[in-house]
Design a protein around this motif. Structure first.
Motif, PDB file in Angstrom:
ATOM      1  N   GLU A  41       0.828  -1.203   0.000  1.00  0.00           N
ATOM      2  CA  GLU A  41       0.000   0.000   0.000  1.00  0.00           C
ATOM      3  C   GLU A  41       0.866   1.258   0.000  1.00  0.00           C
ATOM      4  O   GLU A  41       0.574   2.227  -0.702  1.00  0.00           O
ATOM      5  CB  GLU A  41      -0.952   0.006   1.197  1.00  0.00           C
ATOM      6  CG  GLU A  41      -1.845   1.231   1.282  1.00  0.00           C
ATOM      7  CD  GLU A  41      -2.863   1.365   0.159  1.00  0.00           C
ATOM      8  OE1 GLU A  41      -3.507   2.433   0.096  1.00  0.00           O
ATOM      9  OE2 GLU A  41      -3.008   0.456  -0.663  1.00  0.00           O
ATOM     10  N   ARG A  42       1.955   1.240   0.771  1.00  0.00           N
ATOM     11  CA  ARG A  42       2.857   2.395   0.779  1.00  0.00           C
ATOM     12  C   ARG A  42       3.461   2.622  -0.605  1.00  0.00           C
ATOM     13  O   ARG A  42       3.567   3.753  -1.067  1.00  0.00           O
ATOM     14  CB  ARG A  42       3.942   2.226   1.835  1.00  0.00           C
ATOM     15  CG  ARG A  42       3.403   2.342   3.259  1.00  0.00           C
ATOM     16  CD  ARG A  42       4.518   2.429   4.295  1.00  0.00           C
ATOM     17  NE  ARG A  42       5.436   1.310   4.265  1.00  0.00           N
ATOM     18  CZ  ARG A  42       5.344   0.223   5.026  1.00  0.00           C
ATOM     19  NH1 ARG A  42       4.359   0.105   5.909  1.00  0.00           N
ATOM     20  NH2 ARG A  42       6.234  -0.736   4.933  1.00  0.00           N
ATOM     21  N   ALA A  43       3.832   1.541  -1.283  1.00  0.00           N
ATOM     22  CA  ALA A  43       4.385   1.661  -2.639  1.00  0.00           C
ATOM     23  C   ALA A  43       3.348   2.247  -3.588  1.00  0.00           C
ATOM     24  O   ALA A  43       3.679   3.079  -4.447  1.00  0.00           O
ATOM     25  CB  ALA A  43       4.860   0.306  -3.140  1.00  0.00           C
ATOM     26  N   ARG A  44       2.093   1.859  -3.445  1.00  0.00           N
ATOM     27  CA  ARG A  44       1.032   2.392  -4.293  1.00  0.00           C
ATOM     28  C   ARG A  44       0.834   3.880  -4.016  1.00  0.00           C
ATOM     29  O   ARG A  44       0.689   4.679  -4.944  1.00  0.00           O
ATOM     30  CB  ARG A  44      -0.287   1.646  -4.071  1.00  0.00           C
ATOM     31  CG  ARG A  44      -1.389   2.100  -5.061  1.00  0.00           C
ATOM     32  CD  ARG A  44      -2.757   1.591  -4.660  1.00  0.00           C
ATOM     33  NE  ARG A  44      -3.229   2.155  -3.402  1.00  0.00           N
ATOM     34  CZ  ARG A  44      -3.687   3.400  -3.242  1.00  0.00           C
ATOM     35  NH1 ARG A  44      -3.716   4.239  -4.242  1.00  0.00           N
ATOM     36  NH2 ARG A  44      -4.098   3.808  -2.059  1.00  0.00           N
ATOM     37  N   LEU A  45       0.861   4.258  -2.748  1.00  0.00           N
ATOM     38  CA  LEU A  45       0.707   5.666  -2.388  1.00  0.00           C
ATOM     39  C   LEU A  45       1.835   6.516  -2.976  1.00  0.00           C
ATOM     40  O   LEU A  45       1.597   7.612  -3.491  1.00  0.00           O
ATOM     41  CB  LEU A  45       0.653   5.824  -0.867  1.00  0.00           C
ATOM     42  CG  LEU A  45      -0.585   5.247  -0.180  1.00  0.00           C
ATOM     43  CD1 LEU A  45      -0.363   5.163   1.326  1.00  0.00           C
ATOM     44  CD2 LEU A  45      -1.806   6.071  -0.506  1.00  0.00           C
ATOM     45  N   VAL A  46       3.052   6.010  -2.909  1.00  0.00           N
ATOM     46  CA  VAL A  46       4.195   6.725  -3.472  1.00  0.00           C
ATOM     47  C   VAL A  46       4.067   6.829  -4.990  1.00  0.00           C
ATOM     48  O   VAL A  46       4.283   7.891  -5.575  1.00  0.00           O
ATOM     49  CB  VAL A  46       5.523   6.054  -3.058  1.00  0.00           C
ATOM     50  CG1 VAL A  46       6.684   6.534  -3.917  1.00  0.00           C
ATOM     51  CG2 VAL A  46       5.809   6.320  -1.581  1.00  0.00           C
ATOM     52  N   ALA A  47       3.701   5.726  -5.634  1.00  0.00           N
ATOM     53  CA  ALA A  47       3.527   5.749  -7.092  1.00  0.00           C
ATOM     54  C   ALA A  47       2.460   6.762  -7.491  1.00  0.00           C
ATOM     55  O   ALA A  47       2.624   7.502  -8.476  1.00  0.00           O
ATOM     56  CB  ALA A  47       3.176   4.355  -7.602  1.00  0.00           C
ATOM     57  N   ASP A  48       1.384   6.817  -6.724  1.00  0.00           N
ATOM     58  CA  ASP A  48       0.325   7.799  -7.000  1.00  0.00           C
ATOM     59  C   ASP A  48       0.852   9.228  -6.854  1.00  0.00           C
ATOM     60  O   ASP A  48       0.532  10.104  -7.665  1.00  0.00           O
ATOM     61  CB  ASP A  48      -0.869   7.602  -6.061  1.00  0.00           C
ATOM     62  CG  ASP A  48      -1.697   6.375  -6.376  1.00  0.00           C
ATOM     63  OD1 ASP A  48      -1.478   5.733  -7.433  1.00  0.00           O
ATOM     64  OD2 ASP A  48      -2.577   6.058  -5.550  1.00  0.00           O
ATOM     65  N   ALA A  49       1.665   9.477  -5.834  1.00  0.00           N
ATOM     66  CA  ALA A  49       2.215  10.821  -5.610  1.00  0.00           C
ATOM     67  C   ALA A  49       3.178  11.211  -6.733  1.00  0.00           C
ATOM     68  O   ALA A  49       3.145  12.341  -7.225  1.00  0.00           O
ATOM     69  CB  ALA A  49       2.924  10.882  -4.259  1.00  0.00           C
ATOM     70  N   VAL A  50       4.022  10.271  -7.162  1.00  0.00           N
ATOM     71  CA  VAL A  50       4.958  10.537  -8.248  1.00  0.00           C
ATOM     72  C   VAL A  50       4.192  10.815  -9.543  1.00  0.00           C
ATOM     73  O   VAL A  50       4.503  11.748 -10.284  1.00  0.00           O
ATOM     74  CB  VAL A  50       5.949   9.370  -8.419  1.00  0.00           C
ATOM     75  CG1 VAL A  50       6.786   9.524  -9.683  1.00  0.00           C
ATOM     76  CG2 VAL A  50       6.853   9.262  -7.189  1.00  0.00           C
ATOM     77  N   HIS A  51       3.163  10.026  -9.795  1.00  0.00           N
ATOM     78  CA  HIS A  51       2.338  10.226 -10.984  1.00  0.00           C
ATOM     79  C   HIS A  51       1.632  11.581 -10.936  1.00  0.00           C
ATOM     80  O   HIS A  51       1.585  12.299 -11.939  1.00  0.00           O
ATOM     81  CB  HIS A  51       1.317   9.094 -11.125  1.00  0.00           C
ATOM     82  CG  HIS A  51       0.381   9.270 -12.277  1.00  0.00           C
ATOM     83  ND1 HIS A  51       0.775   9.082 -13.572  1.00  0.00           N
ATOM     84  CD2 HIS A  51      -0.912   9.634 -12.318  1.00  0.00           C
ATOM     85  CE1 HIS A  51      -0.244   9.328 -14.376  1.00  0.00           C
ATOM     86  NE2 HIS A  51      -1.288   9.661 -13.638  1.00  0.00           N
TER      87      HIS A  51
END
Length: 66
Positions: free
Chosen positions: A15-25
């Protein structure tokens, strides 16, 4: 119907990786890039070395927003 979503403090690595990917996107969609230093902080967050509050503190501190 109520849907439960983990907070950033109880999110697991996936979930943390998904949150980071969303922020980078999101940053990319705004025409911004994530600096290597911030990416390193994000990696620490994903791996559980730091929590979301520490991630925010590091990034804000880096840019004089503390």
């Amino acid at each position: 119907m109520t849907t439960s979503h983990p907070t950033t403090t109880d999110a697991g690595p996936t979930e943390r990786a998904r949150l980071v990917a969303d922020a980078v996107h999101s940053a990319a969609m705004e025409g911004q890039t994530v600096t290597p230093a911030t990416r390193g902080d994000m990696d620490d967050y994903v791996s559980g070395v730091i929590d979301a509050a520490e991630l925010v503190d590091r990034v804000r501190g880096r840019y004089g927003l503390a």
